[in-house]
Design a protein around this motif. Structure first.
Motif, PDB file in Angstrom:
ATOM      1  N   LYS A  27     -39.440 -16.298  -6.263  1.00 13.39           N
ATOM      2  CA  LYS A  27     -39.042 -16.492  -4.864  1.00 13.39           C
ATOM      3  C   LYS A  27     -38.154 -15.373  -4.313  1.00 13.39           C
ATOM      4  CE  LYS A  27     -39.509 -21.533  -4.958  1.00 13.39           C
ATOM      5  NZ  LYS A  27     -40.774 -21.524  -5.504  1.00 13.39           N
ATOM      6  N   VAL A  28     -38.416 -14.155  -4.767  1.00  6.85           N
ATOM      7  CA  VAL A  28     -37.727 -12.996  -4.212  1.00  6.85           C
ATOM      8  C   VAL A  28     -38.363 -12.642  -2.871  1.00  6.85           C
ATOM      9  CG1 VAL A  28     -37.175 -10.558  -4.577  1.00  6.85           C
ATOM     10  CG2 VAL A  28     -37.096 -12.159  -6.496  1.00  6.85           C
ATOM     11  N   ILE A  29     -39.683 -12.799  -2.797  1.00  4.17           N
ATOM     12  CA  ILE A  29     -40.397 -12.599  -1.537  1.00  4.17           C
ATOM     13  C   ILE A  29     -40.959 -13.946  -1.098  1.00  4.17           C
ATOM     14  CG2 ILE A  29     -40.950 -10.170  -1.876  1.00  4.17           C
ATOM     15  CD1 ILE A  29     -43.697 -11.012  -2.889  1.00  4.17           C
ATOM     16  N   ASP A  30     -40.996 -14.160   0.203  1.00  6.16           N
ATOM     17  CA  ASP A  30     -41.560 -15.410   0.709  1.00  6.16           C
ATOM     18  C   ASP A  30     -42.115 -15.185   2.109  1.00  6.16           C
ATOM     19  OD1 ASP A  30     -39.169 -15.112   2.019  1.00  6.16           O
ATOM     20  OD2 ASP A  30     -38.502 -17.166   1.775  1.00  6.16           O
ATOM     21  N   GLY A  31     -42.746 -16.218   2.624  1.00  2.00           N
ATOM     22  CA  GLY A  31     -43.305 -16.149   3.969  1.00  2.00           C
ATOM     23  C   GLY A  31     -44.573 -15.322   4.038  1.00  2.00           C
ATOM     24  N   THR A  32     -44.788 -14.744   5.202  1.00  2.00           N
ATOM     25  CA  THR A  32     -46.002 -13.970   5.460  1.00  2.00           C
ATOM     26  C   THR A  32     -46.092 -12.754   4.558  1.00  2.00           C
ATOM     27  OG1 THR A  32     -45.914 -14.687   7.761  1.00  2.00           O
ATOM     28  CG2 THR A  32     -47.352 -12.841   7.252  1.00  2.00           C
ATOM     29  N   LEU A  33     -44.972 -12.084   4.342  1.00  2.00           N
ATOM     30  CA  LEU A  33     -44.954 -10.907   3.467  1.00  2.00           C
ATOM     31  C   LEU A  33     -45.450 -11.257   2.073  1.00  2.00           C
ATOM     32  CD1 LEU A  33     -44.171  -7.969   2.826  1.00  2.00           C
ATOM     33  CD2 LEU A  33     -41.891  -8.828   2.261  1.00  2.00           C
ATOM     34  N   ALA A  34     -45.046 -12.395   1.557  1.00  2.00           N
ATOM     35  CA  ALA A  34     -45.460 -12.803   0.222  1.00  2.00           C
ATOM     36  C   ALA A  34     -46.974 -12.970   0.137  1.00  2.00           C
ATOM     37  CB  ALA A  34     -44.772 -14.103  -0.166  1.00  2.00           C
ATOM     38  N   TYR A  35     -47.551 -13.604   1.150  1.00  3.14           N
ATOM     39  CA  TYR A  35     -49.003 -13.826   1.117  1.00  3.14           C
ATOM     40  C   TYR A  35     -49.794 -12.538   1.308  1.00  3.14           C
ATOM     41  CZ  TYR A  35     -47.745 -18.688   1.082  1.00  3.14           C
ATOM     42  OH  TYR A  35     -47.216 -19.912   0.724  1.00  3.14           O
ATOM     43  N   VAL A  36     -49.287 -11.638   2.105  1.00  5.50           N
ATOM     44  CA  VAL A  36     -49.946 -10.333   2.273  1.00  5.50           C
ATOM     45  C   VAL A  36     -49.893  -9.560   0.963  1.00  5.50           C
ATOM     46  CG1 VAL A  36     -49.783  -8.096   3.439  1.00  5.50           C
ATOM     47  CG2 VAL A  36     -49.554 -10.204   4.763  1.00  5.50           C
ATOM     48  N   LEU A  37     -48.733  -9.544   0.313  1.00  2.00           N
ATOM     49  CA  LEU A  37     -48.602  -8.838  -0.958  1.00  2.00           C
ATOM     50  C   LEU A  37     -49.430  -9.487  -2.057  1.00  2.00           C
ATOM     51  CD1 LEU A  37     -44.815  -7.892  -0.998  1.00  2.00           C
ATOM     52  CD2 LEU A  37     -46.769  -6.404  -0.605  1.00  2.00           C
ATOM     53  N   LEU A  38     -49.542 -10.809  -2.049  1.00  5.21           N
ATOM     54  CA  LEU A  38     -50.398 -11.481  -3.033  1.00  5.21           C
ATOM     55  C   LEU A  38     -51.868 -11.121  -2.827  1.00  5.21           C
ATOM     56  CD1 LEU A  38     -48.854 -15.050  -3.382  1.00  5.21           C
ATOM     57  CD2 LEU A  38     -48.968 -13.251  -5.109  1.00  5.21           C
ATOM     58  N   ALA A  39     -52.287 -11.002  -1.582  1.00  2.94           N
ATOM     59  CA  ALA A  39     -53.669 -10.584  -1.309  1.00  2.94           C
ATOM     60  C   ALA A  39     -53.903  -9.160  -1.807  1.00  2.94           C
ATOM     61  CB  ALA A  39     -53.959 -10.684   0.181  1.00  2.94           C
TER      62      ALA A  39
END
Length: 68
Positions: A27-39
């Motif tokens: 949970k260092v990254i979350d929100g929209t940024l997290a989902y973009v980076l996961l993609a």
């Protein structure tokens, strides 16, 4: 599909994907940024496993060693 990714390139992509996954898990990254980076990390993993990057073909790049 002709391979256009070398071993070092594949290794760097896999490490980057694992780091992004760890950042999301802890949970260092979350929100929209997290989902973009996961993609992006999913794309990195997929292209690493098949040793082919479509963007490399567009720009004429190949990091794969050529056998002579």
């Amino acid at each position: 599909m002709k391979k256009n990714m070398g071993g070092l390139d594949r290794t760097i992509r896999i490490i980057a994907a694992l780091i992004i996954a760890a950042l999301f898990y802890f949970k260092v990254i979350d929100g929209t940024l997290a989902y973009v980076l996961l993609a992006i990390s999913a794309i990195f993993l997929l292209t690493s496993f098949i040793s082919f990057c479509p963007l490399y073909t567009l720009f004429g790049i190949s990091t794969c060693k050529v056998k002579e």
